[in-house]
Motif scaffolding. Structure first.
Motif, PDB file in Angstrom:
ATOM      1  N   ILE A 228      46.874  36.117  39.562  1.00 19.16           N
ATOM      2  CA  ILE A 228      45.969  36.093  40.301  1.00 19.16           C
ATOM      3  C   ILE A 228      46.120  36.865  41.581  1.00 19.16           C
ATOM      4  O   ILE A 228      47.229  37.371  41.904  1.00 19.16           O
ATOM      5  N   VAL A 229      45.061  37.219  42.463  1.00 17.83           N
ATOM      6  CA  VAL A 229      45.163  38.118  43.843  1.00 17.83           C
ATOM      7  C   VAL A 229      44.910  36.954  44.688  1.00 17.83           C
ATOM      8  O   VAL A 229      43.629  36.588  44.994  1.00 17.83           O
ATOM      9  N   PRO A 230      45.459  36.406  45.611  1.00 17.01           N
ATOM     10  CA  PRO A 230      44.971  35.475  46.615  1.00 17.01           C
ATOM     11  C   PRO A 230      44.322  36.166  47.521  1.00 17.01           C
ATOM     12  O   PRO A 230      44.383  37.379  47.869  1.00 17.01           O
ATOM     13  N   ALA A 231      43.347  35.432  48.038  1.00 20.05           N
ATOM     14  CA  ALA A 231      42.292  35.870  49.034  1.00 20.05           C
ATOM     15  C   ALA A 231      42.069  34.949  49.954  1.00 20.05           C
ATOM     16  O   ALA A 231      42.088  33.721  49.867  1.00 20.05           O
TER      17      ALA A 231
ATOM     18  N   LEU B 224      33.126  23.522  47.283  1.00 20.77           N
ATOM     19  CA  LEU B 224      32.257  24.534  47.362  1.00 20.77           C
ATOM     20  C   LEU B 224      31.542  24.743  48.657  1.00 20.77           C
ATOM     21  O   LEU B 224      31.206  25.787  48.940  1.00 20.77           O
ATOM     22  N   THR B 225      31.601  23.800  49.664  1.00 19.90           N
ATOM     23  CA  THR B 225      31.094  23.740  50.871  1.00 19.90           C
ATOM     24  C   THR B 225      31.932  24.238  52.181  1.00 19.90           C
ATOM     25  O   THR B 225      31.850  24.545  53.071  1.00 19.90           O
ATOM     26  N   ALA B 226      33.400  23.967  51.579  1.00 21.78           N
ATOM     27  CA  ALA B 226      34.366  24.404  52.550  1.00 21.78           C
ATOM     28  C   ALA B 226      35.577  25.248  52.115  1.00 21.78           C
ATOM     29  O   ALA B 226      36.589  24.678  51.734  1.00 21.78           O
ATOM     30  N   LEU B 227      35.334  26.278  51.596  1.00 18.20           N
ATOM     31  CA  LEU B 227      36.274  27.234  50.935  1.00 18.20           C
ATOM     32  C   LEU B 227      37.124  28.054  51.842  1.00 18.20           C
ATOM     33  O   LEU B 227      36.616  28.671  53.021  1.00 18.20           O
ATOM     34  N   ASP B 228      38.354  28.170  51.964  1.00 18.71           N
ATOM     35  CA  ASP B 228      38.989  29.065  52.520  1.00 18.71           C
ATOM     36  C   ASP B 228      40.130  29.784  51.732  1.00 18.71           C
ATOM     37  O   ASP B 228      39.751  31.134  51.675  1.00 18.71           O
ATOM     38  N   VAL B 229      41.110  29.490  51.163  1.00 21.47           N
ATOM     39  CA  VAL B 229      41.895  30.249  50.356  1.00 21.47           C
ATOM     40  C   VAL B 229      41.593  30.010  48.980  1.00 21.47           C
ATOM     41  O   VAL B 229      41.503  29.115  48.369  1.00 21.47           O
ATOM     42  N   VAL B 230      41.522  31.043  48.156  1.00 24.47           N
ATOM     43  CA  VAL B 230      40.958  31.185  46.867  1.00 24.47           C
ATOM     44  C   VAL B 230      41.898  32.311  46.062  1.00 24.47           C
ATOM     45  O   VAL B 230      42.586  32.938  46.707  1.00 24.47           O
ATOM     46  N   GLY B 231      41.710  32.332  44.758  1.00 25.05           N
ATOM     47  CA  GLY B 231      42.458  33.482  44.061  1.00 25.05           C
ATOM     48  C   GLY B 231      41.512  33.946  42.921  1.00 25.05           C
ATOM     49  O   GLY B 231      40.804  33.096  42.263  1.00 25.05           O
ATOM     50  N   VAL B 232      41.630  35.346  42.807  1.00 32.97           N
ATOM     51  CA  VAL B 232      40.941  36.079  41.700  1.00 32.97           C
ATOM     52  C   VAL B 232      41.866  36.239  40.708  1.00 32.97           C
ATOM     53  O   VAL B 232      42.914  36.903  40.622  1.00 32.97           O
ATOM     54  N   VAL B 233      41.157  35.796  39.597  1.00 29.33           N
ATOM     55  CA  VAL B 233      42.250  35.857  38.318  1.00 29.33           C
ATOM     56  C   VAL B 233      41.968  37.329  37.729  1.00 29.33           C
ATOM     57  O   VAL B 233      41.059  37.736  37.331  1.00 29.33           O
TER      58      VAL B 233
END
Length: 355
Positions: A117-120, A263-272
């Motif tokens: 993943i690429v953290p974002a 899905l209403t409070a997103l902050d740190v995610v990852g792109v696979v």
């Protein structure tokens, strides 16, 4: 007063008398006959001095206040700025702790499932042509992000990339009405399709392809995966079934699930950026590691113990003799809480999305 000879004589007499009195007072000391006179004078002049001080003191304070006002105003502004900076620091520290915890959960999930993943970080919520619910990330093509890549966080599936600029990218959320993803019931091969229904991301519609398949509230759903992992990789937790619609005579069954990811409070995610070599199945579902440990102990004893067997008969969420796995607290069972994350979970040479 005219300067006459009489006036000069009077002045000379007064000066001479004053000198005589001062000399007598000095020579006699404490026994001076002028002591009562001095007491009277002290009383009279002391009262006059006190009255004068009462009149002059407020004036002096007012003058001092006027002259010191610019300095006091400057000091007040400095204190306000310092208080504002301290408040901002406290908020920033709190956000940093929250993001650090989210990143640990995300890397834990990626490490267990084998995702690279690429953290974002989510920097804006925006609309994009054809979609109602989308967010913008602070990573893009320069970080290895391409369109039709899976996006997740430490709790579950978030969506997919629909646009990728050089340094930013746009992700359509799973809750968008135009979004659809293949899904599978945990512990089985029963598959269906998850659709967004809007509703502020609180629910997802799960249409099970087999109308005869058993599905009850409490069953968990994971992503089925797409060919070559595009746009969705397999094994990502999606949500928990909350209610099932009665669909007599129809070819499919419909249920509504609560998504794991908020899905209403997103902050740190990852792109696979790279799918795992094999389907992780239910490995990263919350509670799955604990259930796997129970099954391992049961096999070591030669079969399930009596209490677990009774629980299987009475469990309302069973299907085909399999008890429904109870969700465990995230901090205890969720693999996203692990700190022993293999380095291959994060794509090398990529930045961590400003985190």
């Amino acid at each position: 007063m005219k300067d006459t000879r009489h006036a000069r004589i009077s002045l000379g007499v007064l000066l001479a008398a004053a000198l005589v009195l001062m000399t007598v007072d000095h020579r006699t000391g404490g026994a001076s006959p002028l002591t009562p006179l001095k007491g009277v004078g002290a009383t009279v002049f002391g009262a006059a001095e006190s009255a004068g001080a009462d009149i002059v003191r407020p004036i002096g304070r007012f003058v001092a206040m006027i002259t010191g006002a610019p300095e006091a105003r400057r000091r007040i502004e400095e204190l306000r700025a310092e208080n504002g900076r301290l408040r901002r620091d406290l908020v920033a520290q709190s956000l940093d702790r929250q993001r650090s915890a989210q990143l640990r959960r995300l890397l834990g999930v990626a490490g267990v499932a084998g995702y690279r993943i690429v953290p974002a970080q989510v920097i804006a919520r925006r609309g994009t042509p054809g979609f109602e619910e989308a967010v913008e990330l602070d990573v893009g093509a320069a970080d290895g992000v391409r369109t039709e890549m899976t996006v997740l966080n430490g709790e579950g599936l978030v969506g997919r990339v629909v646009q990728a600029g050089r340094s930013t990218s746009t992700v359509v959320l799973l809750s968008d009405p135009a979004s659809a993803a293949g899904a599978r019931l945990e512990g089985s091969n029963e598959i269906g399709v998850v659709h967004g229904v809007g509703s502020d991301g609180r629910l997802l519609r799960f249409r099970l392809l087999d109308s005869t398949a058993q599905i009850v509230p409490g069953r968990r759903i994971v992503s089925f995966g797409s060919q070559h992992g595009v746009p969705y990789v397999a094994g990502v937790p999606i949500g928990v079934v909350e209610r099932v619609e009665a669909t007599p005579g129809e070819l499919t069954r419909v249920a509504y699930a609560r998504p794991y990811a908020d899905l209403t409070a997103l902050d740190v995610v990852g792109v696979v950026v790279q799918a795992p070599p094999r389907d992780p199945r239910d490995a990263v579902l919350p509670g799955a590691p604990r259930q796997a440990e129970k099954e391992k102990k049961a096999k070591a004893r030669g079969g399930p113990d009596r209490e677990e067997a009774q629980g299987t008969e009475e469990a309302p969420g069973r299907e085909g003799g399999k008890p429904e796995t109870e969700d465990a607290p995230e901090d205890e069972a969720a693999p996203g809480g692990r700190d022993d994350v293999p380095p291959e979970a994060v794509a090398p040479g990529t930045r961590r999305g400003g985190i």
